[in-house]
Design a protein around this motif. Structure first.
Motif, PDB file in Angstrom:
ATOM      1  N   ILE A   1      -0.096  12.586  -4.093  1.00 59.80           N
ATOM      2  CA  ILE A   1      -0.440  11.493  -4.372  1.00 59.80           C
ATOM      3  C   ILE A   1       0.938  10.597  -4.978  1.00 59.80           C
ATOM      4  O   ILE A   1       0.512   9.584  -4.987  1.00 59.80           O
ATOM      5  N   LYS A   2       1.726  11.526  -5.650  1.00 60.39           N
ATOM      6  CA  LYS A   2       3.451  11.242  -6.095  1.00 60.39           C
ATOM      7  C   LYS A   2       3.936  10.464  -4.562  1.00 60.39           C
ATOM      8  O   LYS A   2       4.421   9.382  -5.083  1.00 60.39           O
ATOM      9  N   LEU A   3       3.386  11.460  -3.524  1.00 64.74           N
ATOM     10  CA  LEU A   3       4.418  10.536  -2.246  1.00 64.74           C
ATOM     11  C   LEU A   3       3.343   9.309  -2.110  1.00 64.74           C
ATOM     12  O   LEU A   3       3.923   7.991  -1.457  1.00 64.74           O
ATOM     13  N   ILE A   4       2.036   9.392  -1.780  1.00 64.72           N
ATOM     14  CA  ILE A   4       1.374   8.276  -1.478  1.00 64.72           C
ATOM     15  C   ILE A   4       1.464   6.973  -1.990  1.00 64.72           C
ATOM     16  O   ILE A   4       0.926   6.033  -1.783  1.00 64.72           O
ATOM     17  N   LYS A   5       1.483   7.068  -3.626  1.00 67.10           N
ATOM     18  CA  LYS A   5       1.502   5.756  -4.524  1.00 67.10           C
ATOM     19  C   LYS A   5       2.846   5.217  -4.334  1.00 67.10           C
ATOM     20  O   LYS A   5       3.250   4.050  -4.797  1.00 67.10           O
ATOM     21  N   SER A   6       3.733   5.644  -3.381  1.00 71.77           N
ATOM     22  CA  SER A   6       4.945   5.312  -2.963  1.00 71.77           C
ATOM     23  C   SER A   6       4.799   3.662  -2.273  1.00 71.77           C
ATOM     24  O   SER A   6       3.687   3.220  -1.953  1.00 71.77           O
ATOM     25  N   HIS A   7       6.297   3.306  -2.666  1.00 70.72           N
ATOM     26  CA  HIS A   7       5.453   1.196  -1.751  1.00 70.72           C
ATOM     27  C   HIS A   7       5.824   1.640  -0.641  1.00 70.72           C
ATOM     28  O   HIS A   7       5.464   0.497   0.146  1.00 70.72           O
ATOM     29  N   LYS A   8       5.678   2.821   0.228  1.00 64.95           N
ATOM     30  CA  LYS A   8       5.510   2.523   1.919  1.00 64.95           C
ATOM     31  C   LYS A   8       4.829   2.374   2.383  1.00 64.95           C
ATOM     32  O   LYS A   8       5.202   1.973   3.405  1.00 64.95           O
ATOM     33  N   TYR A   9       3.267   3.447   1.891  1.00 69.43           N
ATOM     34  CA  TYR A   9       2.333   3.234   2.080  1.00 69.43           C
ATOM     35  C   TYR A   9       1.224   2.412   1.246  1.00 69.43           C
ATOM     36  O   TYR A   9      -0.231   2.011   1.617  1.00 69.43           O
ATOM     37  N   LYS A  10       1.738   0.942   1.139  1.00 69.57           N
ATOM     38  CA  LYS A  10       1.115  -0.093   0.411  1.00 69.57           C
ATOM     39  C   LYS A  10       0.506  -1.318   0.827  1.00 69.57           C
ATOM     40  O   LYS A  10      -0.569  -0.989   0.556  1.00 69.57           O
ATOM     41  N   ARG A  11       0.975  -0.902   1.995  1.00 65.71           N
ATOM     42  CA  ARG A  11       0.300  -1.931   2.913  1.00 65.71           C
ATOM     43  C   ARG A  11      -1.650  -1.410   3.596  1.00 65.71           C
ATOM     44  O   ARG A  11      -1.907  -1.652   3.459  1.00 65.71           O
TER      45      ARG A  11
END
Length: 456
Positions: free
Chosen positions: A150-160
């Protein structure tokens, strides 16, 4: 509502409470119970107040009946700093009074056995302890893996991806609030298709099939507990209503019949044994015919004896304060047949055959208290307070006892609401309110239902 300047030790808290009692002209022997969480300083405060209560009554301190100093005034004690009180988790700590290595979960309830004043642990905190035990034993390692993802997928990289699929990002849970852990896993389950797709596009976010199974089982097991805490947010939750929801939660876990649900059930059973070590708790169940009736399994036989002693001690103290009590005749009321729910059948399960009913006519309060053994069982949906109101004229003595025993608050929800009221009162434009004026405002704001009784 007061602001504490001194450090929050048990002794300092005791002195502050003594000042409040004096302000409202409440005698120490009028206190029946104090509802607290598991903080060592709070338990010490109740312990010292119990000792003072016993020592202030010369007649009682010269006798062996240590449980006679109990009555009438119910209060839930808390303070603002170093406190986290909400319907999900209640924790109070004091660095000075909680030495390294102390196990606060297992602090003994014996302080309520030796003295009159009953210390009641907040039921929301009891659930917290049970769930924490379950998570530490059976979910800790899997939750650490989930938090990393979850910490990983909350990063800006996956915002789109979240914007395109209109999916809200999962909230990372707070370790000390297990409800947030449930909501974190529920978000993953509700959007499983989305996260599976994300895992295919970005392998670093991939959630394994085994981990999905854990998320599914964990969510289903924690859901009954989550519903339970929502019920505890209501006002005027009596101990019997809490216990009914507790049993309903256990029933749902039994029906799941999987390894995790059995483990959660085991943790609840451990905490349940602690509940019945409390005089106020077992006495409230003893006076609740939804659970306590002839041949019923709640409470246990030894707990029934202790409950009767506690209730009789409460009566003796009531007589010391208000000796003008009429002596009435007890006749066991008849109740009509009712359609049994699943919870009713669960409560009656494993009980002896029976029940046996007697019609008792006596004037001795000890016999009247013991006669509650022969109550006919009430349906689980029955309002226990209304039941005792219906018995008001049949037996005024037991009715008066019920108003004390059943009035003990089993949660600190009122404290959280008081803090909310404080935040709405002390705004940025009202920061210079005199403390006495603020106290008066909160008394009115938090007791609006009582105004009709005092305003003519």
């Amino acid at each position: 509502m007061i602001e504490l300047i001194k450090i929050h030790t048990g002794i300092n808290l005791k002195e502050e409470i003594q000042t409040i009692l004096k302000k409202y002209q409440i005698d120490l022997k009028q206190i029946y119970s104090i509802t607290v969480d598991n903080g060592a300083n709070m338990l010490k405060m109740v312990d010292t107040k119990a000792r003072d209560q016993l020592n202030n009554d010369n007649d009682l301190s010269n006798s062996n009946e240590n449980n006679l100093s109990q009555i009438l005034f119910n209060t839930s004690v808390s303070y603002q700093e170093n406190v986290c009180i909400d319907d999900e988790n209640v924790s109070v700590y004091s660095d000075e009074e909680t030495p390294e290595g102390i196990d606060e979960e297992n602090i003994s309830d014996d302080i309520s056995k030796s003295f009159g004043l009953s210390c009641i642990r907040c039921s929301a905190h009891t659930i917290q302890l049970a769930v924490n035990m379950f998570i530490k034993k059976y979910l800790k390692l899997d939750l650490e893996k989930i938090r990393i993802i979850i910490k990983l997928i909350k990063s800006h990289k996956y915002k789109r991806l979240f914007i395109m699929d209109k999916v809200s990002k999962p909230t990372l849970d707070t370790v000390t609030r297990w409800n947030s852990t449930y909501l974190m896993m529920k978000n993953l389950m509700d959007n499983k298709t989305f996260y599976t797709k994300m895992g295919e596009l970005y392998p670093e976010t991939f959630i394994s099939f085994d981990l999905w199974d854990i998320i599914l089982l964990g969510t289903s097991v924690l859901f009954p507990l989550y519903k339970f805490t929502m019920k505890l947010q209501k006002s005027n939750i009596v101990i019997g209503d809490f216990f009914a929801s507790w049993l309903e939660c256990k029933m749902e876990l039994e029906e799941m019949d999987n390894n995790l649900s059995k483990s959660m059930l085991e943790c609840l059973n451990i905490r349940e044994s602690y509940l019945f070590q409390n005089d106020a708790f077992r006495s409230a169940i003893y006076m609740d015919p939804r659970f306590h009736y002839e041949n019923g399994k709640y409470p246990l036989e030894e707990d029934k004896i202790l409950a009767r002693e506690h209730i009789f001690a409460t009566w003796k103290q009531l007589q010391a304060i208000d000796p003008h009590e009429e002596n009435t005749t007890l006749v066991m009321p008849s109740t009509s047949d009712y359609k049994k729910t699943k919870l009713d059948l669960y409560i009656e399960r494993d009980c002896k055959k029976g029940p046996i009913f007697y019609e008792l006519c006596n004037s001795d309060i000890k016999l009247k208290i013991k006669s509650l053994l022969y109550n006919k069982r009430l349906p689980s949906s029955q309002d226990i307070l209304q039941y005792w109101v219906s018995r008001k004229h049949q037996d005024a003595e037991l009715f008066k006892l019920s108003q004390i025993i059943l009035a003990a608050p089993c949660t600190q929800v009122s404290v959280e609401r008081a803090f909310s009221a404080l935040a709405l009162t002390v705004t940025s434009l009202r920061t210079r309110l005199d403390k006495d004026i603020l106290d008066d405002i909160l008394i009115i704001k938090l007791n609006r239902t009582l105004l009709n009784n005092v305003i003519f």
